[in-house]
Design a protein around this motif. Structure first.
Motif, PDB file in Angstrom:
ATOM      1  N   ALA A   1     116.307 -20.402 -46.396  1.00  0.00           N
ATOM      2  CA  ALA A   1     117.445 -19.865 -45.649  1.00  0.00           C
ATOM      3  C   ALA A   1     116.918 -19.070 -44.461  1.00  0.00           C
ATOM      4  O   ALA A   1     115.809 -18.530 -44.511  1.00  0.00           O
ATOM      5  CB  ALA A   1     118.276 -18.980 -46.567  1.00  0.00           C
ATOM      6  N   PRO A   2     117.699 -18.965 -43.395  1.00  0.00           N
ATOM      7  CA  PRO A   2     117.248 -18.190 -42.244  1.00  0.00           C
ATOM      8  C   PRO A   2     117.036 -16.731 -42.638  1.00  0.00           C
ATOM      9  O   PRO A   2     117.766 -16.198 -43.474  1.00  0.00           O
ATOM     10  CB  PRO A   2     118.375 -18.321 -41.224  1.00  0.00           C
ATOM     11  CG  PRO A   2     119.371 -19.254 -41.798  1.00  0.00           C
ATOM     12  CD  PRO A   2     118.992 -19.561 -43.203  1.00  0.00           C
TER      13      PRO A   2
ATOM     14  N   GLY B   1     120.677 -15.258 -37.947  1.00  0.00           N
ATOM     15  CA  GLY B   1     121.929 -15.995 -37.959  1.00  0.00           C
ATOM     16  C   GLY B   1     121.689 -17.302 -38.677  1.00  0.00           C
ATOM     17  O   GLY B   1     120.615 -17.561 -39.182  1.00  0.00           O
ATOM     18  N   GLY B   2     122.658 -18.103 -38.768  1.00  0.00           N
ATOM     19  CA  GLY B   2     122.434 -19.378 -39.409  1.00  0.00           C
ATOM     20  C   GLY B   2     123.726 -20.097 -39.622  1.00  0.00           C
ATOM     21  O   GLY B   2     124.707 -19.517 -40.082  1.00  0.00           O
ATOM     22  N   ALA B   3     123.744 -21.297 -39.243  1.00  0.00           N
ATOM     23  CA  ALA B   3     124.860 -22.202 -39.470  1.00  0.00           C
ATOM     24  C   ALA B   3     126.174 -21.624 -38.960  1.00  0.00           C
ATOM     25  O   ALA B   3     127.229 -21.865 -39.516  1.00  0.00           O
ATOM     26  CB  ALA B   3     124.958 -22.565 -40.947  1.00  0.00           C
TER      27      ALA B   3
END
Length: 180
Positions: A148-149, A154-156
């Motif tokens: 996971a980031p 941030g992410g997705a």
């Protein structure tokens, strides 16, 4: 190396002047003991290696047929073969083409497809589809395994709730969280 009726080994012995003793181990491999002068042994070794390379070459294309070669990464070979050889057998029986998987030295082998022009074209598309499907599944699985980031990256498209408000995920007043 032996050849039909020992013809190949006899030719190598005659051409090199060395004596060759071939010991088969029951698999596709064998040991070749070469005796003679240094020059005879060297000549025999070159001829044995040449015979080995020639045996890996595909047979000539019969008249009225064509041959196509498609690169197949080693990681995708199983997708082309299928469980118990089901996929490759199905492609061969449904198209009438012959498929041979050839090992490559750099992690990419190939699929050699021989037969009538239409049969080869059909088989080529089926092999491409099997490889592409396998690669798509492998890419999806790799994405699922990716970490996971890290915080702050941030992410997705998700953003962090501001101010550390515990009610950031709360249901608006007057609404039931479960839709009842």
């Amino acid at each position: 190396i032996l050849g039909k009726g020992g013809q190949t080994i006899t030719k190598i012995q005659d051409a090199s002047g060395a004596d060759l003793d071939v010991q088969a181990s029951g698999s596709d491999e064998c040991q070749v003991k070469v005796t003679g002068t240094n020059a005879q042994v060297a000549a025999a070794k070159r001829l044995v290696l040449k015979a080995c390379e020639a045996s890996k070459a595909p047979p000539p294309v019969p008249p009225g047929e064509v041959r196509e070669t498609l690169p197949v990464p080693d990681s995708c070979r199983g997708a082309v073969v299928g469980r118990g050889g089901a996929t490759i057998s199905s492609i061969q029986s449904e198209t009438g083409a012959r498929l041979d998987l050839v090992d490559g030295a750099d992690g990419t082998g190939s699929c050699v497809i021989t037969g009538k022009k239409d049969a080869v074209a059909d088989a080529l598309e089926r092999v491409k589809t099997a490889v592409e499907k396998h690669e798509a599944i492998a890419a999806r699985d790799a994405a699922r395994r990716a970490p996971a980031p890290a915080e702050g990256e941030g992410g997705a498209g998700f953003t962090e709730a501001s101010g550390g408000n515990d009610d950031a995920w709360a249901t608006p007043e007057g609404e039931d969280a479960w839709g009842a």
